[in-house]
Design an enzyme around this catalytic site. Structure first.
Site, mmCIF file in Angstrom:
data_model
loop_
_atom_site.group_PDB
_atom_site.id
_atom_site.type_symbol
_atom_site.label_atom_id
_atom_site.label_comp_id
_atom_site.label_asym_id
_atom_site.label_seq_id
_atom_site.Cartn_x
_atom_site.Cartn_y
_atom_site.Cartn_z
ATOM 1 C CB THR A 81 18.328 20.285 -29.084
ATOM 2 O OG1 THR A 81 19.541 20.800 -29.644
ATOM 3 C CG2 THR A 81 18.213 18.820 -29.497
ATOM 4 C CE1 TYR A 127 21.427 16.907 -25.849
ATOM 5 C CE2 TYR A 127 21.813 17.929 -27.987
ATOM 6 C CZ TYR A 127 21.260 17.965 -26.718
ATOM 7 O OH TYR A 127 20.529 19.059 -26.334
#
Length: 340
Positions: free
Chosen positions: A126, A166
């Site tokens: 990501t 995250y």
């Protein structure tokens, strides 16, 4: 014909990838815990479509190494997509976030390493591994943010700065995949993805903002914007991402893998405010908006520099923002029906 494993294969991206691989004649194994919204309907869509006789759907969890090992038998390529994907959820449930994203990835890597002939591994990372990009100067106009320090996008050389649980869990997994390639000689590639949108996506407030805004707008429901709405992302239609997956896998047959930023690039950017204006035009009414505080790690602007992927993977996006939003709008009635 190849045998391919997709972890998280019943999700939005995974189901699109599985459909494309089945259409190409491959045998596909999906490992998914089938808990997220929409994944059961995605799995059913695959089970009743062309090539269903070459599809195996296994209910399991990447946190359990036995589930991973059993699913990997005989495969020559692994697309590791299974993940906890929401920053907000990671803040409230950091242990679960770590176990899914970091431990789950180590389980996948160990299963790959223990096979007699190690399969190729493509991992979906990501842009959050680059953190909030606070050191990048930004200027704001009426509807969007722009970089003001002479760059068009963020390259793979950008310093890593894991921000939010995250970001930490995906960043750890990202680095584990890279290092297993170096230390154990595995064929691994990391794709650091920007915002992906398209059919089979059941967007939520925490993840999949383009689809979420469009689905809410179609129903005449309000949306919540965190921050001023001038945040900008490069967005990539899912079929273009599927092509990137295929290119990344085949490139490992020509040489070492690597790390690549994958997104729409500078030519395919969109701010939240610009999306709201597009939805107003699409549905003929203004979208109701509530504003909230900015969320942790929310970059004011992130745009992928995709030059390395162009050169090394021989890939670039084909679907521009206008066409992508049109295609997504055609899917929205089905998303609403399946969610009701």
């Amino acid at each position: 014909m190849n045998k391919i494993l997709i972890t998280g294969g019943a999700g939005f991206v995974g189901s699109n990838l599985a459909r494309a691989l089945l259409d190409d004649g491959h045998e596909v194994v999906i490992l998914d815990n089938l808990t997220r919204a929409g994944v059961r309907s995605n799995a059913q869509w695959l089970k009743t479509g062309p090539g269903k006789e070459r599809l195996t759907v296994r209910k399991g969890d990447v946190r359990r190494s036995g589930d991973v090992v059993r699913s990997m038998a005989g495969v020559d390529t692994v697309f590791h997509l299974a993940a906890q994907v929401a920053v907000t959820t990671s803040v409230t449930e950091p242990r679960n976030d770590f176990e899914v994203n970091a431990l789950g990835t180590v389980n996948v890597l160990e299963a790959v390493r223990q096979m007699k002939e190690s399969p190729r591994l493509v991992f979906t990372s990501t842009n959050k591994v680059y953190g909030g990009l606070e050191h990048r100067k930004v200027r704001k106009s009426q509807h969007r943010c722009r970089f003001s320090d002479g760059i068009d996008g963020i390259a793979e050389s950008e310093p890593l700065d894991f921000h939010s649980p995250y970001g930490c869990s995906k960043g750890s997994a990202d680095q584990y995949v890279r290092d297993y390639g170096r230390i154990y000689g595995l064929k691994t590639t990391v794709l650091r993805m920007s915002c992906i949108y398209g059919t089979r996506q059941f967007g939520t407030e925490d993840q999949g903002w383009v689809a979420h805004f469009m689905i809410r707008a179609a129903q005449g429901l309000p949306v919540t914007v965190y921050g001023d709405g001038k945040q900008v992302r490069d967005i990539l239609y899912v079929s273009d991402l599927v092509r990137a997956f295929k290119s990344a896998a085949s490139a490992m047959d020509r040489g070492p893998g690597g790390v690549f930023n994958i997104g729409g690039g500078p030519n395919n950017t969109l701010s939240l405010r610009e999306l709201l204006e597009a939805l107003k035009s699409l549905y003929g009414r203004k979208v109701k908006v509530k504003y909230g505080e900015s969320r942790p790690g929310d970059q004011p602007i992130y745009v992928s520099d995709i030059d390395l992927a162009r050169r090394r993977l021989r890939w670039q996006p084909k679907i521009d923002v206008a066409r992508g939003l049109e295609l997504l709008s055609e899917w929205v009635p089905e998303a609403i029906r399946l969610s009701s």
